[in-house]
Design an enzyme around this catalytic site. Structure first.
Site, PDB file in Angstrom:
ATOM      1  N   GLY A  14      17.624   6.400 -25.267  1.00  0.00           N
ATOM      2  CA  GLY A  14      18.678   6.592 -26.260  1.00  0.00           C
ATOM      3  C   GLY A  14      18.448   5.712 -27.486  1.00  0.00           C
ATOM      4  N   PHE A  15      19.419   5.715 -28.370  1.00  0.00           N
ATOM      5  CA  PHE A  15      19.331   4.937 -29.615  1.00  0.00           C
ATOM      6  C   PHE A  15      19.169   3.437 -29.307  1.00  0.00           C
ATOM      7  CE2 PHE A  15      22.548   2.889 -32.679  1.00  0.00           C
ATOM      8  CZ  PHE A  15      21.569   2.439 -33.552  1.00  0.00           C
ATOM      9  N   THR A  39      21.724  12.746 -23.590  1.00  0.00           N
ATOM     10  CA  THR A  39      21.958  12.576 -25.037  1.00  0.00           C
ATOM     11  C   THR A  39      20.797  11.828 -25.693  1.00  0.00           C
ATOM     12  OG1 THR A  39      23.188  10.525 -24.671  1.00  0.00           O
ATOM     13  CG2 THR A  39      24.477  12.557 -24.817  1.00  0.00           C
ATOM     14  N   GLY A  40      19.820  11.426 -24.892  1.00  0.00           N
ATOM     15  CA  GLY A  40      18.671  10.693 -25.437  1.00  0.00           C
ATOM     16  C   GLY A  40      17.552  11.653 -25.811  1.00  0.00           C
ATOM     17  N   LYS A  95      31.166   9.627 -14.656  1.00  0.00           N
ATOM     18  CA  LYS A  95      30.265   9.349 -13.528  1.00  0.00           C
ATOM     19  C   LYS A  95      29.265   8.235 -13.850  1.00  0.00           C
ATOM     20  CE  LYS A  95      28.562  12.666 -10.915  1.00  0.00           C
ATOM     21  NZ  LYS A  95      27.878  13.944 -10.596  1.00  0.00           N
ATOM     22  N   LYS A 109      21.829  -6.212  -6.861  1.00  0.00           N
ATOM     23  CA  LYS A 109      22.137  -7.028  -5.675  1.00  0.00           C
ATOM     24  C   LYS A 109      20.942  -7.013  -4.714  1.00  0.00           C
ATOM     25  CE  LYS A 109      25.556  -6.971  -1.963  1.00  0.00           C
ATOM     26  NZ  LYS A 109      25.282  -5.755  -1.171  1.00  0.00           N
ATOM     27  N   TYR A 149      35.685   7.931 -21.669  1.00  0.00           N
ATOM     28  CA  TYR A 149      34.718   6.889 -22.047  1.00  0.00           C
ATOM     29  C   TYR A 149      35.348   5.505 -21.872  1.00  0.00           C
ATOM     30  CZ  TYR A 149      31.413   4.418 -25.190  1.00  0.00           C
ATOM     31  OH  TYR A 149      30.482   3.566 -25.756  1.00  0.00           O
ATOM     32  N   THR A 179      27.446   0.328 -33.986  1.00  0.00           N
ATOM     33  CA  THR A 179      26.104  -0.087 -34.396  1.00  0.00           C
ATOM     34  C   THR A 179      25.357   1.126 -34.943  1.00  0.00           C
ATOM     35  OG1 THR A 179      26.134  -1.819 -32.738  1.00  0.00           O
ATOM     36  CG2 THR A 179      23.968  -1.143 -33.536  1.00  0.00           C
ATOM     37  N   ARG A 190      28.608  10.839 -34.960  1.00  0.00           N
ATOM     38  CA  ARG A 190      29.170   9.565 -35.390  1.00  0.00           C
ATOM     39  C   ARG A 190      29.143   9.486 -36.913  1.00  0.00           C
ATOM     40  NH1 ARG A 190      26.784   5.579 -30.640  1.00  0.00           N
ATOM     41  NH2 ARG A 190      24.993   6.974 -30.655  1.00  0.00           N
TER      42      ARG A 190
HETATM   43  P1  NAD Z   1      22.689   7.261 -26.730  1.00  0.00           P
HETATM   44  O1  NAD Z   1      23.422   8.512 -26.366  1.00  0.00           O
HETATM   45  O2  NAD Z   1      21.681   7.323 -27.800  1.00  0.00           O
HETATM   46  O3  NAD Z   1      22.002   6.628 -25.453  1.00  0.00           O
HETATM   47  C1  NAD Z   1      22.535   6.746 -24.162  1.00  0.00           C
HETATM   48  C2  NAD Z   1      21.399   7.127 -23.219  1.00  0.00           C
HETATM   49  O4  NAD Z   1      21.892   7.201 -21.883  1.00  0.00           O
HETATM   50  C3  NAD Z   1      20.809   8.503 -23.544  1.00  0.00           C
HETATM   51  O5  NAD Z   1      19.406   8.402 -23.678  1.00  0.00           O
HETATM   52  C4  NAD Z   1      21.218   9.361 -22.350  1.00  0.00           C
HETATM   53  O6  NAD Z   1      20.296  10.403 -22.093  1.00  0.00           O
HETATM   54  C5  NAD Z   1      21.296   8.320 -21.231  1.00  0.00           C
HETATM   55  N1  NAD Z   1      22.123   8.708 -20.099  1.00  0.00           N
HETATM   56  C6  NAD Z   1      23.409   9.135 -20.111  1.00  0.00           C
HETATM   57  N2  NAD Z   1      23.828   9.408 -18.856  1.00  0.00           N
HETATM   58  C7  NAD Z   1      22.794   9.113 -18.021  1.00  0.00           C
HETATM   59  C8  NAD Z   1      22.604   9.174 -16.610  1.00  0.00           C
HETATM   60  N3  NAD Z   1      23.564   9.586 -15.783  1.00  0.00           N
HETATM   61  N4  NAD Z   1      21.410   8.782 -16.106  1.00  0.00           N
HETATM   62  C9  NAD Z   1      20.402   8.364 -16.921  1.00  0.00           C
HETATM   63  N5  NAD Z   1      20.511   8.291 -18.265  1.00  0.00           N
HETATM   64  C10 NAD Z   1      21.715   8.665 -18.809  1.00  0.00           C
HETATM   65  O7  NAD Z   1      23.826   6.175 -27.092  1.00  0.00           O
HETATM   66  P2  NAD Z   1      23.680   4.684 -27.642  1.00  0.00           P
HETATM   67  O8  NAD Z   1      24.424   4.596 -28.905  1.00  0.00           O
HETATM   68  O9  NAD Z   1      22.279   4.235 -27.592  1.00  0.00           O
HETATM   69  O10 NAD Z   1      24.523   3.887 -26.558  1.00  0.00           O
HETATM   70  C11 NAD Z   1      23.890   3.159 -25.509  1.00  0.00           C
HETATM   71  C12 NAD Z   1      24.913   2.334 -24.751  1.00  0.00           C
HETATM   72  O11 NAD Z   1      25.564   1.420 -25.623  1.00  0.00           O
HETATM   73  C13 NAD Z   1      26.012   3.187 -24.105  1.00  0.00           C
HETATM   74  O12 NAD Z   1      26.316   2.650 -22.834  1.00  0.00           O
HETATM   75  C14 NAD Z   1      27.182   2.996 -25.040  1.00  0.00           C
HETATM   76  O13 NAD Z   1      28.395   3.118 -24.374  1.00  0.00           O
HETATM   77  C15 NAD Z   1      26.969   1.586 -25.563  1.00  0.00           C
HETATM   78  N6  NAD Z   1      27.587   1.384 -26.878  1.00  0.00           N
HETATM   79  C16 NAD Z   1      26.991   1.861 -28.015  1.00  0.00           C
HETATM   80  C17 NAD Z   1      27.617   1.672 -29.238  1.00  0.00           C
HETATM   81  C18 NAD Z   1      26.966   2.112 -30.532  1.00  0.00           C
HETATM   82  O14 NAD Z   1      27.552   1.878 -31.599  1.00  0.00           O
HETATM   83  N7  NAD Z   1      25.796   2.712 -30.544  1.00  0.00           N
HETATM   84  C19 NAD Z   1      28.846   1.027 -29.314  1.00  0.00           C
HETATM   85  C20 NAD Z   1      29.441   0.600 -28.126  1.00  0.00           C
HETATM   86  C21 NAD Z   1      28.787   0.765 -26.921  1.00  0.00           C
HETATM   87  N1  UDP Z   2      34.429  10.077 -38.805  1.00  0.00           N
HETATM   88  C1  UDP Z   2      34.597  10.819 -39.954  1.00  0.00           C
HETATM   89  N2  UDP Z   2      33.750  11.874 -40.180  1.00  0.00           N
HETATM   90  C2  UDP Z   2      32.742  12.213 -39.347  1.00  0.00           C
HETATM   91  C3  UDP Z   2      32.541  11.416 -38.185  1.00  0.00           C
HETATM   92  C4  UDP Z   2      33.412  10.369 -37.947  1.00  0.00           C
HETATM   93  O1  UDP Z   2      35.497  10.547 -40.758  1.00  0.00           O
HETATM   94  O2  UDP Z   2      32.029  13.200 -39.631  1.00  0.00           O
HETATM   95  C5  UDP Z   2      35.356   8.961 -38.545  1.00  0.00           C
HETATM   96  C6  UDP Z   2      35.989   8.959 -37.157  1.00  0.00           C
HETATM   97  O3  UDP Z   2      37.158   9.748 -37.139  1.00  0.00           O
HETATM   98  C7  UDP Z   2      36.281   7.480 -36.969  1.00  0.00           C
HETATM   99  C8  UDP Z   2      35.151   6.782 -37.732  1.00  0.00           C
HETATM  100  O4  UDP Z   2      34.614   7.767 -38.628  1.00  0.00           O
HETATM  101  O5  UDP Z   2      37.511   7.137 -37.570  1.00  0.00           O
HETATM  102  C9  UDP Z   2      34.029   6.270 -36.855  1.00  0.00           C
HETATM  103  O6  UDP Z   2      33.646   7.330 -36.015  1.00  0.00           O
HETATM  104  P1  UDP Z   2      32.401   7.234 -35.036  1.00  0.00           P
HETATM  105  O7  UDP Z   2      32.324   8.552 -34.337  1.00  0.00           O
HETATM  106  O8  UDP Z   2      31.223   6.777 -35.797  1.00  0.00           O
HETATM  107  O9  UDP Z   2      32.743   6.077 -34.012  1.00  0.00           O
HETATM  108  P2  UDP Z   2      34.064   5.563 -33.257  1.00  0.00           P
HETATM  109  O10 UDP Z   2      34.235   4.209 -33.800  1.00  0.00           O
HETATM  110  O11 UDP Z   2      35.247   6.425 -33.585  1.00  0.00           O
HETATM  111  O12 UDP Z   2      33.679   5.619 -31.839  1.00  0.00           O
END
Ligand code: NAD
Ligand code: UDP
Length: 316
Positions: A14-15, A39-40, A95, A109, A149, A179, A190
């Site tokens: 993922g990201f 989603t990756g 899940k 563990k 979530y 981020t 996003r």
């Molecule tokens: P992303 O969707 O790019 O990455 C998530 C990855 O998890 C994907 O590659 C997806 O394929 C994998 N995945 C999902 N379910 C799975 C499963 N059951 N088994 C194996 N792989 C699985 O999202 P991201 O932005 O990189 O987020 C990564 C983590 O960071 C997440 O746990 C998210 O909740 C957390 N997080 C991200 C942000 C952000 O701003 N990017 C903010 C808060 C928390």
């Molecule tokens: N948002 C928006 N237009 C878009 C996507 C998101 O105005 O096309 C808004 C969304 O409603 C939220 C903020 O931008 O208020 C940040 O959304 P994001 O999905 O990036 O992350 P969130 O912090 O809500 O998880």
């Protein structure tokens, strides 16, 4: 068998997970990446596939995980993370936050490994305290569309603390605030990828609601620095990592239109259910205990992100 530190990254394609894999390999770790690609994207780790210190398994971490040999760290990042994604995959999100956290904690563990959970500012819900510090318990609607979530992550935190308290597992919890950076999916819904893609294509930029809601956005390199510092610390309680510079979503849209030199106009769309009105991390704890501070300005981060998006969209 390797004599290196072995780190397992779930969600590593993922990201954030892919940037984490890069950093851990740079630090000399052998990295095992588990991702079911829901989603990756394999492109995010394509540059690592031939690396002798990297192994990728397409695997759903809600199932029992078997890994032979030693494991020193497990960083559990698997989960759909954009509101569009977790609303599309509600059960998978619940899940991976519950069963997936249980399986990865069980692996930690069994291997006596350190465990780091990727939690989120969403545990604070639509916050009634501003800025949000770690002592705030949050304001979450458990049955709303975002509940799949938020509650999965809150359960994951509770389970992580239970393994720490009852099994003595060495655990960390990072509460990640919004981020951004290269490798975000263009269409993940996003705000930054949506605005950037729309602006670069001179399409309407979709601001939800009146755009007065706020977020505080952190560049990915800063976030990864914070996570690595937390991993190497001895802090078991949750720590916020994010950039406290707050901005309205409308301002963010305008900044991106200006930066991309776009002809796009802003159009206002319905605000999604339970969309938090304000969000800003209180990072006092990270500053004091981890000596961490974000260094990359929003402008510099957006420029780097724009370069990535231009390449993906074949724009010069
Ligand atoms: P992303 O969707 O790019 O990455 C998530 C990855 O998890 C994907 O590659 C997806 O394929 C994998 N995945 C999902 N379910 C799975 C499963 N059951 N088994 C194996 N792989 C699985 O999202 P991201 O932005 O990189 O987020 C990564 C983590 O960071 C997440 O746990 C998210 O909740 C957390 N997080 C991200 C942000 C952000 O701003 N990017 C903010 C808060 C928390
Ligand atoms: N948002 C928006 N237009 C878009 C996507 C998101 O105005 O096309 C808004 C969304 O409603 C939220 C903020 O931008 O208020 C940040 O959304 P994001 O999905 O990036 O992350 P969130 O912090 O809500 O998880």
């Amino acid at each position: 068998m390797t004599s290196k530190i072995v780190s397992v990254v779930t969600g590593g394609a993922g990201f954030l997970g892919s940037h984490l894999c890069d950093r851990l390999i740079e630090e000399g770790h052998f990295v095992i990446c588990l991702d079911n690609l829901i989603t990756g994207n394999i492109d995010n780790i394509a540059h690592l596939l031939g690396n002798e210190n990297f192994k990728f398994y397409k695997y759903d971490v809600t199932e029992y995980i078997f890994i032979s040999g030693p494991v020193h760290n497990i960083l559990h990042f698997a989960s759909p993370a954009s509101p569009l994604d977790y609303i599309k995959y509600p059960i998978q999100t619940l899940k991976v936050g519950s069963l997936g956290t249980h399986k990865t904690l069980g692996l930690a563990k069994a291997k006596n490994a350190r465990f780091l959970l990727a939690s989120t500012s969403e545990v604070y819900g639509d916050p009634l305290v501003h800025p949000q510090d770690e002592a705030y318990w949050g304001n979450v609607n458990p049955i709303g569309v975002r509940g799949v979530y938020d509650e999965a992550k809150r359960f994951a935190e509770a389970l992580t603390m239970a393994y720490h308290r009852y099994h003595g597992l060495d655990t960390r919890i990072v509460r990640i605030f919004n981020t951004f950076g290269p490798r975000m999916r263009l269409n993940d819904g996003r705000a930054i990828p949506a605005f950037m893609t729309q602006a670069l294509k001179n399409e309407d930029v979709t601001v939800f609601g009146d755009g007065k809601q706020t977020r505080s956005v952190c560049y990915v390199d800063d976030l990864i620095d914070g996570i690595i510092k937390l991993l190497h610390s001895n802090i078991n309680e949750p720590v916020n990592i994010g950039n406290p510079e707050e901005i309205t979503i409308e301002e963010l849209a305008k900044e991106i239109i200006q930066l991309t030199n776009s002809k796009s106009k802003i159009v206002y769309k319905e605000l999604p259910e339970d969309d938090p009105k304000i969000r800003q991390p209180d990072i006092t704890k990270a500053k004091l205990l981890l000596n961490w501070n974000p260094k990359v300005s929003r402008y510099d981060g957006l420029v780097k992100t724009m370069e990535y998006f231009k390449k993906k969209l074949n724009i010069n």
